[in-house]
Design a protein around this motif. Structure first.
Motif, short mmCIF file in Angstrom:
data_model
loop_
_atom_site.label_atom_id
_atom_site.label_comp_id
_atom_site.label_asym_id
_atom_site.label_seq_id
_atom_site.Cartn_x
_atom_site.Cartn_y
_atom_site.Cartn_z
N TRP A 196 0.81 -1.21 0.00
CA TRP A 196 0.00 0.00 0.00
C TRP A 196 0.85 1.28 0.00
CZ3 TRP A 196 -4.18 -2.18 3.80
CH2 TRP A 196 -5.18 -2.79 3.05
N SER A 197 2.12 1.16 0.27
CA SER A 197 3.00 2.33 0.16
C SER A 197 3.59 2.48 -1.24
CB SER A 197 4.12 2.24 1.19
OG SER A 197 4.90 1.07 0.99
N TRP A 240 2.93 6.06 7.24
CA TRP A 240 2.40 7.30 6.70
C TRP A 240 2.38 7.26 5.17
CZ3 TRP A 240 -0.74 10.99 7.36
CH2 TRP A 240 -0.71 12.12 6.55
N LYS A 241 3.42 6.70 4.58
CA LYS A 241 3.48 6.62 3.13
C LYS A 241 2.33 5.78 2.57
CE LYS A 241 6.75 5.55 -0.61
NZ LYS A 241 8.10 4.97 -0.92
N ALA A 242 1.90 4.76 3.35
CA ALA A 242 0.80 3.90 2.92
C ALA A 242 -0.57 4.50 3.20
CB ALA A 242 0.91 2.54 3.62
N SER A 243 -0.63 5.62 3.87
CA SER A 243 -1.89 6.24 4.27
C SER A 243 -2.52 7.04 3.14
CB SER A 243 -1.67 7.15 5.48
OG SER A 243 -1.17 6.44 6.58
N ASP A 269 7.36 5.88 9.21
CA ASP A 269 7.48 6.51 7.89
C ASP A 269 6.77 5.69 6.82
OD1 ASP A 269 8.97 8.56 8.98
OD2 ASP A 269 10.90 7.63 8.51
N GLU A 270 6.91 4.37 6.87
CA GLU A 270 6.25 3.49 5.91
C GLU A 270 4.74 3.54 6.10
OE1 GLU A 270 6.37 0.48 2.79
OE2 GLU A 270 7.78 1.98 3.54
N THR A 276 4.73 -3.94 8.78
CA THR A 276 5.50 -3.13 9.70
C THR A 276 4.55 -2.61 10.76
OG1 THR A 276 7.13 -1.33 9.87
CG2 THR A 276 5.20 -0.93 8.47
N ASP A 277 5.08 -1.89 11.75
CA ASP A 277 4.23 -1.38 12.82
C ASP A 277 4.98 -0.28 13.54
OD1 ASP A 277 2.08 -1.11 14.53
OD2 ASP A 277 1.99 -3.22 15.10
#
Length: 640
Positions: free
Chosen positions: A461-462, A554-557, A551-552, A544-545
């Motif tokens: 999703w990122s 947020w990038k996937a958001s 950072d990952e 990840t968590d």
């Protein structure tokens, strides 16, 4: 179909065959829009006709005694605070009698094989407070992160345990105790052992691990018969051999569950190797879970390409198809020898009926929805497929009557590990009835098409273009090519949960949509961490968590891309959504407002959760439909 007709159709479920093999009991659910409640009553097929059996407003979960003389079921008292209790009814005459008064009610019922005992799962508070008002007043002292659950509310201060009820004396004894809850009870053939599921590990508050246990019904301690894993069912074969459905795993997984046999030395012998999900109901139903015939054959319901089919697995593991078709089989209850069965089915143009299967032919036993079908013109969907980067994507189009062009309304399902399919869905019928051409697909990430398909979005999703989003972006144009009545110049988009996430991501990349509805979505994975009732979900899909993966995450958001959204967007959320907490919708709404995008926030009050569109208060469900239709009508031109 119109929103105000939500109370006109009836849905059957829990159809159980009587031990005589001729009669059947089932639940009929209908919305009462005036009273703003769901009415659930037990009905009986007496071998000739179907009729109401109970007059309660909330009767469900029926179970025949082994001799067929008594019906056990759950009855909820009047009012929102009524707790379901165990009731017994003599089938050949007499009134139902409620025989328990558990503090938090009963959730499961299972007769012993000889009919002298009933196992129930009942809830209780463990906070030591006797007064409800005082419990509400006090601050909550919480020691673990899984302290509430969507549609259930606060859970940190309560547990559910197994009790044994004597149906003659109504005496009860507690079988399991402790700080863990139990579910999914079943009896051994000799009636001396009970199997159940429970999560007992220290990590149970953050990981969805559980185990299968057995416990003697006399004095004895519970015994774990499986390693930690993802287990959804266990049951004894007529021979006394224990079987389970699930998988051994130390983390959340999307791999299809398999049936295992517990061998004499405690090992697990995998019986099946399916690339599809068994027991596909949401929530899981005892009548779609594995069931045993008297010769040890297992029958169960499987999810496959938008449909449900019934399969049988013999003692050697050989698999045969029993029933299927373009429909959803929402429950299957066979006779002991498997020569007949009673089932509940749904199709796109039939909310549900009870059906008799005699081994080769089917006979519809009920006419629950004849009056409803006489007053509405339900749309039969048209199927289509297309290639998306080498992957077949499967979908449906619902077109209103006529030949004129219609606005394209693209719907995206939640999950994402679920599926659209060949069952009745009020959403699609209401939107098609309002003059929209409804398009719905099962992109990568959907269940029912194998592990490679359902797991495709994990860790992606990122990406600049996640695989499920790529499938969804391509779908409307492909549908319009195959169904020219669809007007891509008048295009709307909507979805809930994962569908809300996808709606926001797609409109940030594709500004051609003129109207959008984003509902109960997760738009910011960073703030989702530690606030959702499914804390394992982030690691499952993002790999990840927190804190290392911020950072990952947020990038996937979707919010990280939301600066690209220009489509007028209605954001819908519920105040007590514990799956995707309400701040998710508030953040999307606030960001769009600050960017000058036309937007509104439709916020449903305390008491409504993530399941509003499927199980919320009837009046709220109508008001939700009214708001969605008004929003799309403002920005599109429906063909009515």
């Amino acid at each position: 179909m119109r929103p105000d007709q939500l109370g006109d159709f009836r849905v059957p479920s829990d159809a159980y065959l009587h031990p005589d093999g001729e009669r059947a009991v089932f639940v009929v659910t209908q919305m009462d829009l005036d009273a703003d409640e769901y009415v659930r009553q037990l009905w009986l097929w007496d071998g000739t006709s179907a009729r109401p059996l109970t007059s309660g407003r909330a009767d469900f979960n029926p179970r025949w005694s082994p001799d067929g003389g008594t019906l056990a079921f759950l009855r909820k008292g009047p009012g929102d605070d009524g707790k379901a209790q165990l009731a017994l009814m003599p089938i050949d005459g007499g009134e139902a009698e409620t025989i328990t008064d558990f503090e938090l009610g009963v959730s499961e019922v299972a007769w012993s094989p000889d009919g002298t005992q009933i196992a129930v799962v009942a809830g209780e508070y463990v906070d030591g407070i006797d007064d409800d008002e005082e419990r509400q007043r006090r601050p909550r002292r919480i020691g673990h992160p899984s302290f509430r659950f969507d549609t259930k509310g606060w859970t940190y201060d309560r547990r559910s345990h197994v009790w044994i009820i004597d149906p003659s004396t109504h005496e009860r004894s507690q079988l399991t105790t402790g700080d863990c809850s139990e579910t999914s009870v079943g009896w051994s053939p000799e009636g001396t052992t009970i199997t159940y599921l429970s999560a007992t590990g220290e990590d149970r508050w953050v990981n969805p691990h559980n185990q299968v246990f057995t416990i003697p019904t006399a004095d004895g301690e519970p015994h774990a018969v499986t390693p930690k894993g993802s287990w959804s069912w266990s049951g004894f074969a007529p021979t006394g051999t224990l079987y389970t459905l699930g998988t051994v795993t130390d983390r959340a997984t999307l791999r299809p569950s398999q049936i295992h046999r517990v061998t004499w030395d405690g090992a697990l012998d995998q019986v099946t190797d399916f690339d599809r999900n068994l027991n596909p109901q949401h929530p899981a139903s005892s009548l779609s879970a594995p069931q045993f015939l008297e010769d040890g054959t297992i029958v169960c319901v499987m999810e496959d390409r938008g449909a449900h089919r019934v399969v049988s697995i013999d003692t050697d593991g050989a698999v045969s198809d029993v029933a299927g078709g373009r429909r959803l089989i929402t429950g299957w209850c066979p006779s002991d020898d498997g020569s007949s069965a009673v089932l509940t089915v749904s199709t796109p143009t039939q909310p549900g009926e009870v059906v008799w299967w005699d081994g080769s032919r089917e006979t519809v036993l009920t006419s629950l929805n004849d009056a409803f079908l006489d007053e509405v013109d339900l749309i039969e969907p048209q199927e289509f497929t297309f290639d998306s980067n080498g992957h077949e994507i499967h979908g449906w189009v619902y077109l209103p009557p006529g030949n004129e062009s219609v606005p394209l309304l693209f719907n995206i399902h939640g999950g994402p590990a679920t599926q659209y399919g060949w069952g009745f869905f009020d959403e699609f019928q209401v939107y098609a009835g309002a003059g929209y051409g409804v398009v719905a697909v099962n992109p990568r990430g959907s269940s029912g098409y194998g592990y490679e398909h359902v797991s495709a979005p994990c860790g992606r999703w990122s990406d600049e273009m996640p695989p499920d989003i790529a499938d969804l972006i391509a779908a409307p144009a492909v549908a319009a090519e195959q169904f020219p009545r669809l007007d891509v110049g008048q295009k709307g988009i909507m979805g809930g949960s994962h569908g809300g996430l996808a709606t926001a991501m797609i409109t940030s990349m594709d500004q051609s949509y003129r109207s959008a509805v984003a509902e109960r979505g997760v738009y910011n994975w960073v703030s989702m961490a530690g606030t959702s009732d499914i804390p394992f979900f982030i690691r499952l899909y993002l790999e990840t968590d927190m804190p290392d993966g911020v950072d990952e995450m947020w990038k996937a958001s979707a919010l990280a891309r939301a600066h690209g959204i220009t489509t007028p967007t209605l954001v819908i959320h519920s105040e007590t959504d514990y799956r995707c907490p309400v701040e998710q919708g508030q953040q999307l709404f606030s960001l769009l407002y600050k960017q000058g995008v036309e937007t509104e926030l439709l916020l449903f009050p305390t008491g409504e959760g993530h399941e509003l569109s499927r199980g919320g208060a009837p009046k709220h469900r109508v008001e939700r439909f009214d708001a969605i239709l008004a929003w799309h009508e403002k920005h599109l031109t429906p063909a009515v």
